[in-house]
Motif scaffolding. Structure first.
Motif, PDB file in Angstrom:
ATOM      1  N   ASP A   7       4.171  -4.272  31.831  1.00 23.32           N
ATOM      2  CA  ASP A   7       5.367  -3.697  31.215  1.00 23.32           C
ATOM      3  C   ASP A   7       5.426  -3.968  29.716  1.00 23.32           C
ATOM      4  O   ASP A   7       6.243  -3.391  29.019  1.00 23.32           O
ATOM      5  N   LYS A   8       4.601  -4.869  29.225  1.00 18.67           N
ATOM      6  CA  LYS A   8       4.633  -5.247  27.817  1.00 18.67           C
ATOM      7  C   LYS A   8       4.214  -4.068  26.932  1.00 18.67           C
ATOM      8  O   LYS A   8       3.248  -3.378  27.221  1.00 18.67           O
ATOM      9  N   ARG A   9       4.971  -3.866  25.881  1.00 21.16           N
ATOM     10  CA  ARG A   9       4.682  -2.793  24.936  1.00 21.16           C
ATOM     11  C   ARG A   9       3.380  -3.078  24.193  1.00 21.16           C
ATOM     12  O   ARG A   9       3.160  -4.174  23.706  1.00 21.16           O
ATOM     13  N   ARG A  10       2.527  -2.078  24.119  1.00 22.75           N
ATOM     14  CA  ARG A  10       1.306  -2.197  23.316  1.00 22.75           C
ATOM     15  C   ARG A  10       1.684  -1.967  21.859  1.00 22.75           C
ATOM     16  O   ARG A  10       2.528  -1.125  21.543  1.00 22.75           O
ATOM     17  N   GLY A  11       1.074  -2.709  20.978  1.00 19.85           N
ATOM     18  CA  GLY A  11       1.346  -2.539  19.557  1.00 19.85           C
ATOM     19  C   GLY A  11       0.857  -1.188  19.060  1.00 19.85           C
ATOM     20  O   GLY A  11       0.073  -0.503  19.716  1.00 19.85           O
ATOM     21  N   ARG A  12       1.326  -0.820  17.898  1.00 16.25           N
ATOM     22  CA  ARG A  12       0.952   0.451  17.265  1.00 16.25           C
ATOM     23  C   ARG A  12       0.070   0.153  16.058  1.00 16.25           C
ATOM     24  O   ARG A  12       0.281  -0.829  15.354  1.00 16.25           O
ATOM     25  N   LEU A  13      -0.893   1.003  15.791  1.00 15.88           N
ATOM     26  CA  LEU A  13      -1.801   0.836  14.658  1.00 15.88           C
ATOM     27  C   LEU A  13      -1.370   1.755  13.526  1.00 15.88           C
ATOM     28  O   LEU A  13      -1.155   2.951  13.736  1.00 15.88           O
ATOM     29  N   TYR A  14      -1.215   1.184  12.340  1.00 11.57           N
ATOM     30  CA  TYR A  14      -0.809   1.927  11.146  1.00 11.57           C
ATOM     31  C   TYR A  14      -1.856   1.747  10.067  1.00 11.57           C
ATOM     32  O   TYR A  14      -2.398   0.656   9.885  1.00 11.57           O
ATOM     33  N   VAL A  15      -2.116   2.810   9.334  1.00  9.99           N
ATOM     34  CA  VAL A  15      -3.032   2.766   8.199  1.00  9.99           C
ATOM     35  C   VAL A  15      -2.238   3.128   6.955  1.00  9.99           C
ATOM     36  O   VAL A  15      -1.550   4.157   6.923  1.00  9.99           O
ATOM     37  N   ILE A  16      -2.314   2.272   5.938  1.00 11.52           N
ATOM     38  CA  ILE A  16      -1.651   2.557   4.666  1.00 11.52           C
ATOM     39  C   ILE A  16      -2.725   2.543   3.580  1.00 11.52           C
ATOM     40  O   ILE A  16      -3.457   1.572   3.425  1.00 11.52           O
ATOM     41  N   SER A  17      -2.814   3.659   2.853  1.00 10.60           N
ATOM     42  CA  SER A  17      -3.796   3.785   1.775  1.00 10.60           C
ATOM     43  C   SER A  17      -3.091   4.187   0.488  1.00 10.60           C
ATOM     44  O   SER A  17      -2.008   4.771   0.518  1.00 10.60           O
ATOM     45  N   ASP A 173      -0.847  11.471   7.808  1.00 11.57           N
ATOM     46  CA  ASP A 173       0.340  11.964   8.509  1.00 11.57           C
ATOM     47  C   ASP A 173       1.551  12.032   7.580  1.00 11.57           C
ATOM     48  O   ASP A 173       2.382  12.934   7.694  1.00 11.57           O
ATOM     49  N   TYR A 174       1.655  11.035   6.683  1.00 13.30           N
ATOM     50  CA  TYR A 174       2.796  10.946   5.774  1.00 13.30           C
ATOM     51  C   TYR A 174       2.312  10.618   4.365  1.00 13.30           C
ATOM     52  O   TYR A 174       1.309   9.921   4.207  1.00 13.30           O
ATOM     53  N   GLN A 175       3.091  11.076   3.360  1.00 18.38           N
ATOM     54  CA  GLN A 175       2.851  10.688   1.976  1.00 18.38           C
ATOM     55  C   GLN A 175       4.172  10.192   1.387  1.00 18.38           C
ATOM     56  O   GLN A 175       5.221  10.804   1.609  1.00 18.38           O
ATOM     57  N   ILE A 176       4.099   9.090   0.665  1.00 15.95           N
ATOM     58  CA  ILE A 176       5.278   8.509   0.013  1.00 15.95           C
ATOM     59  C   ILE A 176       4.945   8.322  -1.460  1.00 15.95           C
ATOM     60  O   ILE A 176       3.892   7.771  -1.797  1.00 15.95           O
ATOM     61  N   VAL A 177       5.841   8.766  -2.337  1.00 16.97           N
ATOM     62  CA  VAL A 177       5.655   8.541  -3.774  1.00 16.97           C
ATOM     63  C   VAL A 177       6.326   7.214  -4.128  1.00 16.97           C
ATOM     64  O   VAL A 177       7.516   7.027  -3.881  1.00 16.97           O
ATOM     65  N   ASN A 178       5.546   6.288  -4.671  1.00 19.89           N
ATOM     66  CA  ASN A 178       6.078   4.978  -5.047  1.00 19.89           C
ATOM     67  C   ASN A 178       6.556   5.027  -6.497  1.00 19.89           C
ATOM     68  O   ASN A 178       5.940   4.475  -7.395  1.00 19.89           O
ATOM     69  N   ASP A 179       7.686   5.743  -6.689  1.00 19.55           N
ATOM     70  CA  ASP A 179       8.258   5.805  -8.031  1.00 19.55           C
ATOM     71  C   ASP A 179       9.252   4.660  -8.238  1.00 19.55           C
ATOM     72  O   ASP A 179       9.301   4.054  -9.291  1.00 19.55           O
ATOM     73  N   ARG A 180      10.036   4.369  -7.202  1.00 15.44           N
ATOM     74  CA  ARG A 180      10.925   3.201  -7.224  1.00 15.44           C
ATOM     75  C   ARG A 180      10.633   2.404  -5.961  1.00 15.44           C
ATOM     76  O   ARG A 180      10.663   2.951  -4.855  1.00 15.44           O
ATOM     77  N   PHE A 181      10.356   1.133  -6.126  1.00 13.24           N
ATOM     78  CA  PHE A 181       9.881   0.292  -5.031  1.00 13.24           C
ATOM     79  C   PHE A 181      10.813   0.338  -3.818  1.00 13.24           C
ATOM     80  O   PHE A 181      10.362   0.557  -2.692  1.00 13.24           O
TER      81      PHE A 181
END
Length: 196
Positions: A7-17, A173-181
């Motif tokens: 029943d334990k939730r499996r973790g999720r894998l994230y990639v940030i570049s 999958d997603y893009q984020i502009v790091n203009d303000r932290f």
């Protein structure tokens, strides 16, 4: 006991570049702290590298610092989820370590370049991929110069690599502009909260 484990939730894998100087490491560290405050366990994957430690970096905390021979032997044995050669140095993520954390229900965040992200997409298509963009190339150059940790040749090389990195932003999958932290951190947090 077996029922409780299944029943334990499996973790999720994230990639940030992001291009060097894009802010991905600072954002990732702040994100993990924020998630912890909200009761969610996510951990930053500690990559292997053949580059020398910078001032203040600790082996096993910032990176696993290994020799080129050790890294190449690990490649031969198939020990990496992903690996890449960047600026004449190797970087890679341990497949076994990542699997251990995911199986234990912990989310794992990989702070890697586009080459590594492409390998992860192939081997773990369920991974959530996020690209952090600088607001402009001029701002990216300003950030690299503010670090004051590299000479002009290294900065020029990082800017050329940034162009290559940015050319692959559309693969994510997603893009984020790091203009303000804080705004970028809010956007990043929202992605993690949507993908529980």
């Amino acid at each position: 006991m077996a029922q409780a484990q299944s029943d334990k939730r499996r973790g999720r894998l994230y990639v940030i570049s992001a291009p060097s100087g894009g802010g991905k490491t600072s954002l990732t560290r702040a994100l993990i702290e924020r998630l912890a405050e909200r009761g969610r366990t996510a951990r930053f994957s500690v990559s292997y590298t053949t580059r020398a430690a910078r001032a203040g970096e600790a082996d096993g905390v910032d990176y696993h610092f290994v020799s080129g021979e050790t890294f190449e032997a690990m490649i031969e044995r198939g020990e990496f989820l992903e690996h890449a050669r960047v600026f004449d140095r190797y970087y890679g993520t341990s497949a076994a370590e990542t699997e251990r954390w995911l199986s234990a229900g912990q989310d794992v965040v990989l702070d890697i370049d586009w080459q590594g992200a492409a390998q992860v997409r192939e081997r773990a298509p369920q991974a959530v991929t996020i690209f952090i963009r600088p607001p402009s190339r001029e701002e990216l150059e300003r950030r690299l110069r503010t670090r004051a940790s590299e000479d002009e040749n290294a900065i020029a090389r990082r800017l050329a690599e940034a162009d290559d990195e940015l050319a692959h932003a559309g693969d994510y999958d997603y893009q984020i502009v790091n203009d303000r932290f804080e705004r970028a951190l809010d956007a990043l947090t929202a992605i993690f909260e949507r993908s529980v």
